[in-house]
Design an enzyme around this catalytic site. Structure first.
Site, short mmCIF file in Angstrom:
data_model
loop_
_atom_site.label_atom_id
_atom_site.label_comp_id
_atom_site.label_asym_id
_atom_site.label_seq_id
_atom_site.Cartn_x
_atom_site.Cartn_y
_atom_site.Cartn_z
N CYS A 96 55.54 -12.14 -109.66
CA CYS A 96 54.64 -11.80 -110.76
C CYS A 96 53.61 -10.77 -110.29
CB CYS A 96 53.99 -13.06 -111.32
SG CYS A 96 53.22 -12.87 -112.94
N HIS A 202 59.30 -16.83 -112.21
CA HIS A 202 58.69 -17.76 -111.25
C HIS A 202 59.68 -18.83 -110.78
CE1 HIS A 202 54.43 -16.51 -111.60
NE2 HIS A 202 54.77 -16.17 -112.83
N GLU A 204 59.47 -20.51 -108.17
CA GLU A 204 58.69 -21.60 -107.55
C GLU A 204 58.33 -22.68 -108.55
OE1 GLU A 204 55.33 -18.76 -108.85
OE2 GLU A 204 57.49 -18.77 -108.54
#
Length: 239
Positions: A96, A202, A204
């Protein structure tokens, strides 16, 4: 495999550093969250790290060009040391705003701009790993990866995406839906050496099944983003 030391660089307002830390821990690393200013004062932290991750999520308020501010910090405070880290072959990932940082510092090609439709996007997407990519972070991943996005400036721009494909630098593309108008559906790119990966989605935030909105107790979900981090940690452990 030993737990290689990893650094998670955060900036004012980042809110994904904890998520990134969890992903790296689950992948087998020993992560520490630091600010760029701290690294400038303690150069040994970067010297001893085997992996570097640049967090995203509203850095500097996520205003226009938010990644530019963190990129400026890193360039002024750590420019030479950061380039040496990359040249050494150690794994680097920017997500990001972290992806913006990597393009702003010229560690990755291309640039990022406003979403094509001018709206903030917050939804789940599916990423397609590119088998022709030389990226160590996506090595061996054949199944599509589910993960969320949350950005207003996620449109990847490059004047010659065909050259990126030829060089094996397109690591991930959007499958079915391109949420931001990125050229050639590109969701993630790597450097020519394959050790630096930048992406807007994302991964994660989907490293355990319960993070998915379709999760049901007792049921499992595949297509997690965890393997991306496992690949990075495995490469770091071999350094």
């Amino acid at each position: 495999m030993s737990s290689p030391p990893a650094l998670v660089i955060a900036g004012p307002g980042t809110n994904r550093d904890r998520d990134l830390t969890l992903a790296l821990e689950l992948a087998g690393a020993d992560p520490t969250v630091v600010l760029a200013a701290e690294l400038a004062q303690h150069h040994d932290l970067l010297d001893s790290a085997k992996l570097l991750a640049i967090a995203g999520g509203f850095s500097y308020g996520d205003a226009l060009g938010a990644g530019r501010m963190l990129a400026l910090d890193l360039t002024v405070l750590l420019g030479d040391q950061l380039r040496e880290f990359v040249a050494s072959g150690r794994p680097v990932i920017g997500i990001c705003n972290g992806f913006q940082v990597l393009t702003r510092t010229k560690l990755l090609p291309g640039a990022l701009g406003h979403n094509a439709h001018g709206r903030f996007e917050c939804r789940w997407v599916v990423l397609e790993p590119r088998p022709s990519s030389g990226c160590l972070w996506t090595k061996g991943i054949e199944q599509p990866i589910h993960c969320p996005i949350a950005h207003g400036e996620g449109r990847y721009v490059h004047p010659d995406p065909a050259s990126l494909a030829e060089a094996g630098q397109i690591a991930l593309t959007y499958r079915s839906t391109n949420p931001n108008g990125s050229v050639a559906d590109i969701a993630g790119v790597c450097n020519s050496a394959g050790n630096v990966l930048g992406l807007m989605p994302h991964p994660e935030n989907f490293v355990v099944g319960r993070q998915h909105p379709s999760f049901r107790r007792g049921g499992g979900l595949d297509h997690l983003g965890l393997q991306i981090f496992q690949n990075g940690v495995a490469a770091a452990a071999e350094m």
